[in-house]
Design a protein around this motif. Structure first.
Motif, PDB file in Angstrom:
ATOM      1  N   ASN A 192       0.460   4.202  16.853  1.00  0.00           N
ATOM      2  CA  ASN A 192       1.388   3.210  17.419  1.00  0.00           C
ATOM      3  C   ASN A 192       2.133   2.408  16.349  1.00  0.00           C
ATOM      4  O   ASN A 192       2.693   1.359  16.642  1.00  0.00           O
ATOM      5  N   SER A 193       2.160   2.903  15.107  1.00  0.00           N
ATOM      6  CA  SER A 193       2.828   2.170  14.037  1.00  0.00           C
ATOM      7  C   SER A 193       3.046   3.084  12.833  1.00  0.00           C
ATOM      8  O   SER A 193       2.295   4.042  12.625  1.00  0.00           O
ATOM      9  N   MET A 194       4.071   2.758  12.056  1.00  0.00           N
ATOM     10  CA  MET A 194       4.338   3.494  10.812  1.00  0.00           C
ATOM     11  C   MET A 194       3.818   2.748   9.591  1.00  0.00           C
ATOM     12  O   MET A 194       3.997   3.213   8.460  1.00  0.00           O
ATOM     13  N   GLN A 195       3.174   1.615   9.781  1.00  0.00           N
ATOM     14  CA  GLN A 195       2.849   0.765   8.639  1.00  0.00           C
ATOM     15  C   GLN A 195       1.784   1.366   7.731  1.00  0.00           C
ATOM     16  O   GLN A 195       1.874   1.282   6.500  1.00  0.00           O
ATOM     17  N   SER A 196       0.774   2.017   8.286  1.00  0.00           N
ATOM     18  CA  SER A 196      -0.215   2.676   7.433  1.00  0.00           C
ATOM     19  C   SER A 196       0.410   3.867   6.721  1.00  0.00           C
ATOM     20  O   SER A 196       0.048   4.202   5.578  1.00  0.00           O
ATOM     21  N   SER A 197       1.374   4.507   7.378  1.00  0.00           N
ATOM     22  CA  SER A 197       2.087   5.626   6.770  1.00  0.00           C
ATOM     23  C   SER A 197       2.911   5.167   5.565  1.00  0.00           C
ATOM     24  O   SER A 197       2.996   5.869   4.551  1.00  0.00           O
ATOM     25  N   ILE A 198       3.523   3.993   5.680  1.00  0.00           N
ATOM     26  CA  ILE A 198       4.287   3.445   4.554  1.00  0.00           C
ATOM     27  C   ILE A 198       3.367   3.179   3.367  1.00  0.00           C
ATOM     28  O   ILE A 198       3.712   3.463   2.210  1.00  0.00           O
ATOM     29  N   SER A 199       2.196   2.659   3.639  1.00  0.00           N
ATOM     30  CA  SER A 199       1.230   2.383   2.569  1.00  0.00           C
ATOM     31  C   SER A 199       0.804   3.677   1.883  1.00  0.00           C
ATOM     32  O   SER A 199       0.735   3.747   0.649  1.00  0.00           O
ATOM     33  N   ARG A 219       1.371   5.104  -2.107  1.00  0.00           N
ATOM     34  CA  ARG A 219       0.314   5.661  -2.958  1.00  0.00           C
ATOM     35  C   ARG A 219       0.756   7.011  -3.528  1.00  0.00           C
ATOM     36  O   ARG A 219       0.611   7.278  -4.729  1.00  0.00           O
ATOM     37  N   THR A 220       1.328   7.852  -2.676  1.00  0.00           N
ATOM     38  CA  THR A 220       1.760   9.184  -3.111  1.00  0.00           C
ATOM     39  C   THR A 220       2.949   9.098  -4.058  1.00  0.00           C
ATOM     40  O   THR A 220       3.049   9.860  -5.032  1.00  0.00           O
ATOM     41  N   PHE A 221       3.848   8.182  -3.785  1.00  0.00           N
ATOM     42  CA  PHE A 221       5.053   8.006  -4.593  1.00  0.00           C
ATOM     43  C   PHE A 221       4.701   7.703  -6.049  1.00  0.00           C
ATOM     44  O   PHE A 221       5.385   8.141  -6.976  1.00  0.00           O
ATOM     45  N   PHE A 222       3.609   6.965  -6.223  1.00  0.00           N
ATOM     46  CA  PHE A 222       3.222   6.554  -7.576  1.00  0.00           C
ATOM     47  C   PHE A 222       1.963   7.259  -8.074  1.00  0.00           C
ATOM     48  O   PHE A 222       1.290   6.763  -8.979  1.00  0.00           O
ATOM     49  N   GLU A 223       1.640   8.431  -7.505  1.00  0.00           N
ATOM     50  CA  GLU A 223       0.456   9.152  -7.996  1.00  0.00           C
ATOM     51  C   GLU A 223       0.761   9.943  -9.271  1.00  0.00           C
ATOM     52  O   GLU A 223      -0.156  10.425  -9.941  1.00  0.00           O
ATOM     53  N   THR A 280       7.762  -0.613 -11.688  1.00  0.00           N
ATOM     54  CA  THR A 280       8.532  -0.006 -10.606  1.00  0.00           C
ATOM     55  C   THR A 280       7.811  -0.106  -9.264  1.00  0.00           C
ATOM     56  O   THR A 280       8.438  -0.033  -8.202  1.00  0.00           O
ATOM     57  N   GLN A 281       6.505  -0.315  -9.276  1.00  0.00           N
ATOM     58  CA  GLN A 281       5.749  -0.390  -8.018  1.00  0.00           C
ATOM     59  C   GLN A 281       6.234  -1.526  -7.109  1.00  0.00           C
ATOM     60  O   GLN A 281       6.120  -1.429  -5.889  1.00  0.00           O
ATOM     61  N   LYS A 282       6.793  -2.565  -7.708  1.00  0.00           N
ATOM     62  CA  LYS A 282       7.231  -3.709  -6.889  1.00  0.00           C
ATOM     63  C   LYS A 282       8.401  -3.345  -5.985  1.00  0.00           C
ATOM     64  O   LYS A 282       8.707  -4.086  -5.040  1.00  0.00           O
ATOM     65  N   HIS A 283       9.057  -2.212  -6.250  1.00  0.00           N
ATOM     66  CA  HIS A 283      10.223  -1.839  -5.463  1.00  0.00           C
ATOM     67  C   HIS A 283       9.879  -0.976  -4.248  1.00  0.00           C
ATOM     68  O   HIS A 283      10.776  -0.529  -3.534  1.00  0.00           O
TER      69      HIS A 283
END
Length: 254
Positions: free
Chosen positions: A129-136, A140-144, A151-154
């Motif tokens: 019922n939400s995309m918020q855990s998916s964004i998190s 994680r994957t984006f910066f693995e 850059t993580q702040k962006h």
């Protein structure tokens, strides 16, 4: 206003602002320059990433970034050489600089090569019922891969109480089915019912005036509260009300 009156009022504002004229003054015009799915995704993601501050500046800098990517963002992401990305060094939008930009290109390449693209990555960890855990999980994957810590702040993380306004806006663009041609609706594997409103100063202030939101901060807890309110108005397409809240705040000074 009672619930029925509020819904009628906001539905009328959605109809007023959710039309092609909206594109003319909105950053969504950048991905509308493209037809290839991956070009739309990547240009949309990069444009959403720098979507804070003056809207004219956002649009101008996003156009400049597309030129630096040879107006073929997917091809650039997948096939760039080290000497190609050097031309990104001078790019800057507020605190997002050339080093951040280069990191984003490398992380996007990693996602398309190793995780079957943005849609697949967001979709495989979407909550019921939400995309918020998916964004998190996306962050994680984006910066693995190796990356600059700055850059993580962006990339926001809703599980750290961020409203993640820019990524939620990007997801609206990609997922929401829109008969008027503003949002793209090209990610068919995800339901618009999962989307959250891109909560910012304008939409937050209007939501409070309409008693859709009581929390004063525009954070992750406020987003959850607003999600609940908007789903009561339309459980299948709650984020359509972003057009109403944003339009009332920016164009009408509500």
């Amino acid at each position: 206003m009672n619930q029925a009156e509020l819904k009628d009022f906001l539905d009328s504002k959605v109809e007023q602002y959710n039309n092609p004229k909206f594109i003319e003054s909105d950053p969504i015009q950048i991905p509308h320059q493209f037809t290839l799915k991956e070009d739309i995704e990547i240009s949309g993601f990069l444009t959403a990433t720098i979507s804070w501050g003056n809207r004219k500046s956002i649009i101008n800098n996003a156009k400049r970034l597309m030129l630096l990517l040879d107006n073929s963002p997917y091809d650039f992401v997948m096939n760039h050489q080290e000497n190609d990305i050097e031309k990104l060094k001078p790019f800057v939008h507020r605190t997002f600089n050339g080093d951040d930009c280069i990191q984003f290109i490398k992380s996007l390449q990693h996602i398309y090569k190793n995780h079957d693209g943005l849609e697949n990555l967001f979709g495989k960890s979407a909550h019921k019922n939400s995309m918020q855990s998916s964004i998190s999980e996306f962050k994680r994957t984006f910066f693995e891969i190796d990356h600059l810590p700055r850059t993580q702040k962006h990339v926001s993380d809703p599980l750290r109480n961020s409203a993640a306004k820019r990524i939620n806006m990007f997801l609206r663009w990609m997922v929401r089915t829109d008969t008027t041609g503003v949002d793209f609706g090209i990610w068919k594997s995800l339901s618009p019912a999962l989307l959250s409103c891109p909560l910012d100063v304008h939409s937050g202030n209007v939501a409070r005036k309409l008693n859709l939101l009581k929390r004063k901060q525009n954070d992750g807890k406020a987003l959850l509260e607003l999600d609940i309110s908007l789903r009561k108005l339309d459980a299948t397409d709650p984020v359509k009300y972003d057009f109403a809240l944003f339009g009332l705040g920016v164009f009408e000074g509500f």
